[in-house]
Motif scaffolding. Structure first.
Motif, short mmCIF file in Angstrom:
data_model
loop_
_atom_site.label_atom_id
_atom_site.label_comp_id
_atom_site.label_asym_id
_atom_site.label_seq_id
_atom_site.Cartn_x
_atom_site.Cartn_y
_atom_site.Cartn_z
N ARG A 19 7.71 -3.09 0.83
CA ARG A 19 7.67 -1.80 0.16
C ARG A 19 8.04 -0.71 1.15
O ARG A 19 7.65 -0.74 2.31
CB ARG A 19 6.25 -1.54 -0.40
CG ARG A 19 6.15 -0.28 -1.24
CD ARG A 19 4.74 -0.10 -1.78
NE ARG A 19 4.62 1.14 -2.52
CZ ARG A 19 3.48 1.64 -2.96
NH1 ARG A 19 2.34 0.99 -2.72
NH2 ARG A 19 3.44 2.76 -3.64
N LEU A 20 8.83 0.26 0.67
CA LEU A 20 9.18 1.41 1.49
C LEU A 20 8.04 2.44 1.43
O LEU A 20 7.70 2.91 0.34
CB LEU A 20 10.48 2.06 1.01
CG LEU A 20 11.77 1.31 1.33
CD1 LEU A 20 12.96 1.98 0.66
CD2 LEU A 20 12.00 1.25 2.83
N VAL A 21 7.50 2.77 2.59
CA VAL A 21 6.39 3.72 2.66
C VAL A 21 6.74 4.79 3.69
O VAL A 21 7.03 4.46 4.85
CB VAL A 21 5.07 3.01 3.07
CG1 VAL A 21 3.92 4.01 3.10
CG2 VAL A 21 4.77 1.86 2.13
N PRO A 22 6.74 6.06 3.32
CA PRO A 22 7.11 7.12 4.27
C PRO A 22 6.12 7.21 5.43
O PRO A 22 4.92 6.96 5.26
CB PRO A 22 7.08 8.39 3.41
CG PRO A 22 6.23 8.06 2.24
CD PRO A 22 6.42 6.61 1.99
N THR A 23 6.65 7.53 6.60
CA THR A 23 5.95 7.77 7.87
C THR A 23 5.38 6.49 8.50
O THR A 23 4.99 6.52 9.66
CB THR A 23 4.80 8.81 7.73
OG1 THR A 23 3.70 8.22 7.02
CG2 THR A 23 5.27 10.07 7.03
N HIS A 24 5.36 5.38 7.78
CA HIS A 24 4.85 4.13 8.35
C HIS A 24 5.97 3.37 9.06
O HIS A 24 7.13 3.45 8.68
CB HIS A 24 4.26 3.23 7.25
CG HIS A 24 2.93 3.69 6.77
ND1 HIS A 24 1.78 2.94 6.91
CD2 HIS A 24 2.55 4.83 6.15
CE1 HIS A 24 0.75 3.60 6.39
NE2 HIS A 24 1.21 4.75 5.91
#
Length: 315
Positions: A19-24
């Motif tokens: 999954r694409l997760v921002p800032t991670h």
């Protein structure tokens, strides 16, 4: 002989993540590297079908060397046009939890006037046996928007039939010079005829508008997973696409063009060429990255299309 031209090729990098997760910080799968860019993909498709073409493309910097090695791996015949700028990369991430695909592209290196002249010179020296020139892909920075038009005029003067697959002003400039075949999608076709959108019979009418303006002789409208619509002055044929599990749409349009021009080079009719094109484009969606397809996959889908096309006239 078929020649493909790619003025803005890329090293295609594809991977997947849950999954694409921002800032991670995301841990992706091992990336896959492919030689990319419209014309190169068209040549790859022709090669998959057992045909031969000459891929003409620009390359520069370390990425240019990587691109050349990837093309060597594909066993394609090619000719480089050396540039000073760095060949671009494109990046595709598939989110495995949703099967959504995210595609990232960059503008590419700026082409200098001298490098532009080198492109025209290379095209002027194409073998007399060249029947088709496939101009495919985006126009890199630094080139005027009418550059594909300049190429089209030059190729026609050499007795070469031009197939164009691009968008925006570069597409319009080529069409205004009169090409043999173009492959717009619905959105591109609508923009070419000054409409916001096209539905039903408006699609074939818009395609014929291009033909009557002498912008082209043949229009193959890409309908994505629904197939394609083949239109000439006296022909209107809908080619349905079989339903398949889609893994990646990267290179599907290029595969469609590759299948068509390969068939035309084999002396097949426009109808036969469009059917093979849809089979190749659909087969390409079943594979990851810009792997495109295998001939057996395209052959199996073509058999289905041939069974359906005679009984389906509308989409």
């Amino acid at each position: 002989m078929i020649v493909t031209l790619t003025l803005n090729p890329a090293v295609d990098v594809s991977t997947n993540v849950d999954r694409l997760v921002p800032t991670h910080k995301l841990h992706c799968a091992q990336p896959q590297y492919d030689a990319g860019g419209g014309g190169i993909n068209v040549s790859k498709a022709i090669h998959r079908l057992g045909g031969h073409s000459l891929a003409l493309f620009t390359a520069g910097g370390p990425n240019g060397l990587t691109l050349q090695k990837l093309v060597d791996t594909e066993a394609l015949s090619y000719q480089l046009i050396h540039i000073d700028g760095m060949t671009r990369e494109s990046f595709v991430v598939t989110e495995t939890s949703t099967n959504l695909q995210f595609r990232f592209g960059t503008p590419g290196p700026e082409i200098t006037p001298m490098e532009a002249e080198s492109c025209l010179t290379a095209l002027s020296k194409l073998p007399a046996s060249t029947d088709y020139l496939v101009i495919s892909g985006s126009l890199p920075p630094g080139l005027p928007t009418d550059f594909y038009g300049l190429i089209t005029r030059q190729a026609k003067a050499q007795g070469i039939k031009v197939i164009i697959d691009t968008s925006g002003k570069p597409l319009q400039s080529a069409l205004q010079c009169g090409v043999f075949l173009t492959k717009p999608n619905l959105g591109e076709l609508a923009r070419l005829v000054g409409k916001e959108r096209l539905e039903g019979k408006q699609v074939s009418l818009a395609a014929r508008e291009l033909i009557q303006a002498r912008w082209c002789e043949v229009v193959v409208v890409s309908l994505g997973p629904r197939g394609a619509l083949l239109v000439t002055n006296d022909l209107h044929e809908y080619i349905p696409a079989p339903i398949v599990k889609t893994i990646s749409t990267v290179g599907a349009g290029d595969s469609l063009v590759g299948g068509m021009v390969y068939a035309l080079g084999q002396g097949k009719s426009l109808s036969e060429a469009a059917r093979l094109g849809v089979a190749c484009g659909t087969a390409a969606t079943q594979n990851s990255g810009t792997h495109l397809f295998q001939k057996q996959e395209a052959d199996e889908l073509l058999a289905w299309i041939n069974q359906q096309s005679g009984s389906v006239n509308e989409w």
